[in-house]
Design a protein around this motif. Structure first.
Motif, PDB file in Angstrom:
ATOM      1  N   ALA A 588       0.539  -1.115   0.088  1.00  0.00           N
ATOM      2  CA  ALA A 588       0.133  -0.076   0.059  1.00  0.00           C
ATOM      3  C   ALA A 588       0.785   1.052  -0.290  1.00  0.00           C
ATOM      4  N   GLU A 589       2.244   1.246   0.334  1.00  0.00           N
ATOM      5  CA  GLU A 589       3.002   2.245   0.431  1.00  0.00           C
ATOM      6  C   GLU A 589       3.610   2.766  -0.806  1.00  0.00           C
ATOM      7  N   ALA A 590       3.836   1.783  -1.688  1.00  0.00           N
ATOM      8  CA  ALA A 590       4.338   1.948  -2.992  1.00  0.00           C
ATOM      9  C   ALA A 590       3.587   2.679  -4.126  1.00  0.00           C
ATOM     10  N   PHE A 591       3.946   3.358  -4.540  1.00  0.00           N
ATOM     11  CA  PHE A 591       3.214   4.250  -5.606  1.00  0.00           C
ATOM     12  C   PHE A 591       3.847   4.046  -6.797  1.00  0.00           C
ATOM     13  N   ILE A 592       2.918   3.368  -7.860  1.00  0.00           N
ATOM     14  CA  ILE A 592       3.377   2.830  -9.189  1.00  0.00           C
ATOM     15  C   ILE A 592       2.697   3.542 -10.372  1.00  0.00           C
ATOM     16  N   ASP A 593       3.136   4.396 -10.674  1.00  0.00           N
ATOM     17  CA  ASP A 593       2.680   5.352 -12.049  1.00  0.00           C
ATOM     18  C   ASP A 593       3.033   4.459 -13.421  1.00  0.00           C
ATOM     19  N   VAL A 594       2.023   4.484 -14.052  1.00  0.00           N
ATOM     20  CA  VAL A 594       1.957   3.703 -15.403  1.00  0.00           C
ATOM     21  C   VAL A 594       1.693   4.864 -16.615  1.00  0.00           C
ATOM     22  N   ASP A 595       2.796   5.054 -17.574  1.00  0.00           N
ATOM     23  CA  ASP A 595       2.585   5.270 -18.786  1.00  0.00           C
ATOM     24  C   ASP A 595       2.611   4.614 -19.982  1.00  0.00           C
ATOM     25  N   LEU A 596       1.660   3.961 -20.478  1.00  0.00           N
ATOM     26  CA  LEU A 596       1.652   3.248 -21.752  1.00  0.00           C
ATOM     27  C   LEU A 596       1.348   3.758 -22.989  1.00  0.00           C
ATOM     28  N   ASP A 597       2.028   3.442 -23.942  1.00  0.00           N
ATOM     29  CA  ASP A 597       1.803   3.948 -25.403  1.00  0.00           C
ATOM     30  C   ASP A 597       1.222   2.903 -26.173  1.00  0.00           C
ATOM     31  N   ASP A 598      -0.068   3.571 -26.548  1.00  0.00           N
ATOM     32  CA  ASP A 598      -1.126   2.612 -27.320  1.00  0.00           C
ATOM     33  C   ASP A 598      -0.894   2.476 -28.544  1.00  0.00           C
ATOM     34  N   GLY A 599       0.334   2.922 -29.330  1.00  0.00           N
ATOM     35  CA  GLY A 599       0.834   2.728 -30.686  1.00  0.00           C
ATOM     36  C   GLY A 599       1.954   1.841 -30.387  1.00  0.00           C
ATOM     37  N   LEU A 600       2.083   0.831 -29.606  1.00  0.00           N
ATOM     38  CA  LEU A 600       3.226  -0.181 -29.515  1.00  0.00           C
ATOM     39  C   LEU A 600       3.139  -1.108 -30.885  1.00  0.00           C
ATOM     40  N   PRO A 601       4.123  -1.569 -31.170  1.00  0.00           N
ATOM     41  CA  PRO A 601       4.223  -2.447 -32.605  1.00  0.00           C
ATOM     42  C   PRO A 601       3.889  -3.915 -32.059  1.00  0.00           C
ATOM     43  N   GLY A 602       3.654  -4.838 -32.951  1.00  0.00           N
ATOM     44  CA  GLY A 602       3.351  -6.238 -32.198  1.00  0.00           C
ATOM     45  C   GLY A 602       4.817  -6.714 -31.509  1.00  0.00           C
ATOM     46  N   LEU A 603       4.472  -7.812 -30.713  1.00  0.00           N
ATOM     47  CA  LEU A 603       5.838  -8.223 -30.030  1.00  0.00           C
ATOM     48  C   LEU A 603       5.459  -9.720 -29.887  1.00  0.00           C
ATOM     49  N   GLN A 604       6.457 -10.441 -30.372  1.00  0.00           N
ATOM     50  CA  GLN A 604       6.723 -11.895 -30.254  1.00  0.00           C
ATOM     51  C   GLN A 604       7.505 -12.259 -29.382  1.00  0.00           C
ATOM     52  N   ALA A 605       6.832 -12.831 -28.097  1.00  0.00           N
ATOM     53  CA  ALA A 605       7.783 -13.077 -26.734  1.00  0.00           C
ATOM     54  C   ALA A 605       7.064 -14.091 -26.120  1.00  0.00           C
ATOM     55  N   ASP A 606       8.051 -14.769 -25.100  1.00  0.00           N
ATOM     56  CA  ASP A 606       7.391 -15.919 -24.221  1.00  0.00           C
ATOM     57  C   ASP A 606       6.670 -14.893 -22.912  1.00  0.00           C
ATOM     58  N   PRO A 607       5.526 -14.810 -22.811  1.00  0.00           N
ATOM     59  CA  PRO A 607       5.100 -14.050 -21.764  1.00  0.00           C
ATOM     60  C   PRO A 607       5.183 -14.410 -20.431  1.00  0.00           C
ATOM     61  N   GLY A 608       5.496 -15.735 -20.192  1.00  0.00           N
ATOM     62  CA  GLY A 608       6.098 -16.093 -18.819  1.00  0.00           C
ATOM     63  C   GLY A 608       7.412 -15.554 -18.549  1.00  0.00           C
ATOM     64  N   ARG A 609       8.196 -15.500 -19.363  1.00  0.00           N
ATOM     65  CA  ARG A 609       9.614 -15.025 -19.032  1.00  0.00           C
ATOM     66  C   ARG A 609       9.483 -13.264 -19.268  1.00  0.00           C
TER      67      ARG A 609
END
Length: 724
Positions: A588-609
């Protein structure tokens, strides 16, 4: 056969007409009769010539005015030459015309001088008097012969006439009766049978008692003095006969008399036509002058254009040369000085064109070599810099900009030291190069670490002086990024260490844990009080530490284990949001701010990793501030430049940042500043990034630390991974 131009044909026809007109004028001035015969032809030919000349002059004048107003090349020079030619032709012509008219008037008046007229009249009177005297002598001689025939009968008349003809030197003597019958005749011409009979009017004059003497033409014998006098007959005064004598006139005297008479007649005729003759001469001279001046003016246009044409073409050719149209060739302009200038210009233009072509070929060759060199340099994985002797950056290849992560091409033409002001991270590199350049080292080799916008890089640099003197020399610097190689060597070494540690530590941990549990199970109920509590704490400590060591061994195993990836299309923003939501609920004490770009290109990756990567990064950021006031910013964005198809992730905290001494070893195992850290978190993160062909960098910011991850995206229409 060369076809004559239209101007030449017109000029020839006009010249023929002008010569014909002048010839007719000259012929017409010989006498008034011929002038009258040629009057119509003169009027027609001169009118045609005048109209044609005026039309040509007006046409040329209009063309000259249009070209002058349009400021065409050579129009001003043509106008000046035209004015000069006109002045040179008109002024002398007018002067000659004035004097000619004066001479003409005076000359014609001198022809009709009174003394000449009197002389001609005296000559004519003298010739007539001389002829009259000769005729009177012939008449007197014939009268004397007639008296001798008074006693001669008609039968003896032929004999007497023959004698008298010899003494009187007559060419023919004829005795004629009252009735007009020829009694006898004697003639020099023996071939002639019939004497020359006088006319009836002459016989009538004789019958009236008046003798006759005159100069008459005799058929086929020329002029003769004919004299007829009465001749008494043998029968007394009642018989009246007539004696005719023909005396031949000397041809010389005859001719002189005819010439004098003809000259006087012509003089009288000229005197009568004195006024019209002066007018005809004046008109002829005026027409000749007018035609000559008009022809001279028209010829002046032609000569001016002919003289100016080469100059105009030279001016246009010079303008074309100044505009870069080398190789311009002008038409030939003859063999005079202008022709020499035109030939010289053509030769100069041809040579300049050849030099231009040679320069173009040389430039093309240099450009080809430069392109070849740029292609070679562009394909090199090593960075290459070329410096001038004064340290100015001449060229650089793409690998140099990629390794240093700086737009070095913007600094081409500037001293290398000047780039430090714009890119401070380049300072150590420039200092190293300047040190060797000041030491005049022909060749040098060095290793250095350099902070770049994409992280710390380990470089192996080598430099060498270029041949040449002055501005042709310089230095070439070649450097390679060995960061990945060194890191790979370290990773391999640490992987081997981790594998061995995991293998050696995992085996005794389970017996230790089982022994501690068995010891507590067998001994705990036999002890009491403090001893039992001590045993409980000791066995629990052993068990907990064994669990911790197992986790450490598991981490070692994961670090040393070869990756087994299961790539698929990943919504990276959704994955980031998922992991961040987990941490928001736990702390509860950590403050995490998120700034995400909606125009990201496609990404091929292992989601678990990737999930593991995000967990490690966020956990590492949460542990940055022990006070619990941690503020984390997680942002994603599309790559730029050569990484435009990639995905970039930044995790920034507000902690104290990384120690400067650890930046080079931050992603190595067992490197950590945390008291309870294993030093494997960032090492595993780096390993996951490398499994996905990405890069990771760490930098200190003004308010903490920031770790940046760049992962390759998927190129449109291509499902394979693109190397970052």
């Amino acid at each position: 056969m060369t076809r004559l131009p239209r101007q030449a044909i017109i000029r020839i026809l006009l010249s023929v007409l002008l010569v014909a007109s002048l010839y007719l004028l000259s012929a017409a001035t010989e006498n008034s009769a011929r002038f009258g015969q040629l009057y119509l032809w003169l009027l027609l030919i001169n009118g045609v010539v005048l109209v044609v000349l005026l039309g040509l002059i007006i046409n040329n004048l209009q063309r000259l005015v249009r070209s002058f107003r349009a400021r065409e090349t050579g129009s001003r020079l043509t106008l000046r030459l035209m004015a000069l030619f006109v002045v040179l032709a008109v002024v002398p012509g007018l002067v000659v015309y004035g004097f000619s008219m004066q001479f003409l008037q005076r000359g014609v008046d001198s022809w009709f001088d009174v003394r000449i007229e009197n002389a001609l009249e005296d000559a004519l009177t003298l010739s007539q008097a001389s002829l009259d005297q000769r005729m009177r002598d012939m008449q007197q001689r014939l009268e004397e012969a007639a008296q001798e025939l008074a006693d001669v009968s008609s039968a003896m008349a032929p004999v007497a006439l023959g004698d008298l003809r010899g003494r009187t030197r007559a060419s023919e003597l004829t005795l004629i009766g009252e009735n007009g019958r020829i009694i006898a005749a004697s003639s020099v011409d023996t071939d002639s049978i019939l004497p020359h009979r006088p006319e009836e009017s002459i016989l009538l004059q004789l019958r009236q008692g008046r003798p006759y003497v005159g100069l008459d033409p005799i058929e086929n014998a020329g002029l003769h003095i004919r004299a007829l006098v009465p001749a008494p007959g043998p029968e007394g005064p009642g018989e009246t006969r007539i004696l005719q004598g023909l005396f031949q006139v000397s041809p010389r005297i005859n001719d002189l008399a005819a010439e004098v008479e003809t000259a006087f007649s012509e003089y009288r005729e000229l005197a009568y036509l004195r006024g019209p003759l002066k007018d005809s001469f004046s008109l002829t001279l005026s027409l000749v002058l007018l035609l000559s001046l008009l022809f001279a003016v028209w010829s002046a246009f032609y000569l001016a254009r002919r003289l100016v044409a080469p100059v105009s073409r030279l001016a246009e050719g010079t303008r074309a040369m100044a505009a870069g149209e080398y190789g311009t060739q002008l038409p030939p302009a003859g063999n005079d000085e202008l022709g020499f200038l035109v030939r010289s210009f053509n030769d100069m233009s041809r040579r300049v064109a050849n030099v231009r072509d040679a320069a173009r070929q040389s430039q093309a060759l240099v450009e080809s070599q430069r392109t070849y060199l740029e292609t070679v340099l562009g394909r090199l994985s090593s960075g290459v810099l070329a410096l001038s002797p004064d340290g100015t950056l001449r060229t650089c290849n793409q690998a140099a900009m990629d390794i240093l992560s700086l737009p070095l091409d913007e600094g081409v033409g500037q001293p290398l030291s000047a780039l430090v002001e714009r890119f401070p991270d380049l300072g150590p590199f420039v200092d190293h190069v300047d040190a060797h350049r000041r030491a005049s080292d022909a060749e040098w080799r060095a290793e250095l670490s350099l902070d770049t916008p994409e992280g710390r890089r380990s470089l192996i640099c080598s430099g060498a002086m270029l041949p040449g003197e002055g501005d042709e020399g310089g230095e070439v610097i070649v450097f390679d990024d060995v960061t990945t190689l060194i890191q790979a060597q370290r990773d391999a070494a640490w992987g081997e260490v981790a594998r061995r540690l995991a293998h050696e530590i995992r085996n005794p941990l389970t017996p230790i844990q089982l022994s501690a549990e068995r010891l507590q199970h067998k001994v705990a109920h036999r002890l009491s009080g403090d001893e039992a509590a001590l045993l409980q704490r000791s066995t629990e400590t052993i068990i907990h530490q064994v669990e911790a060591m197992k986790e450490m061994v598991q981490a070692f195993s994961e670090y040393a284990r070869p990756p087994v990836l299961r790539p698929r299309t990943v919504d990276f923003n959704a994955l980031v949001q998922e992991v961040v939501d987990l941490y928001r609920g736990q702390s509860a004490e950590a403050f995490i701010d998120v700034d995400l770009d909606d125009g990201l290109p496609g990404l091929q990756a292992d989601p678990g990793r990737l999930r593991q990567l995000l967990n490690n990064l966020i956990r590492n950021a949460l542990e940055a501030d022990d006070a619990g006031n941690c503020r984390i910013i997680v942002s994603t964005r599309r790559g730029s430049g050569r990484h435009a198809h990639g995905v970039e992730l930044d995790v920034q905290d507000n902690g104290p940042g990384f120690a400067d001494t650890m930046l080079d070893q931050l992603f190595e195992p067992y490197v950590s500043t945390k008291p309870r850290g294993s030093g494997l978190g960032l090492a595993i993160v780096k390993k996951i990034v490398e499994e996905h062909n990405g890069t990771i960098t760490a930098r200190n910011t003004d308010g903490g630390a920031r770790i940046s991850v760049r992962l390759p995206g998927v190129v449109a229409g291509n499902a394979r991974w693109e190397n970052a």
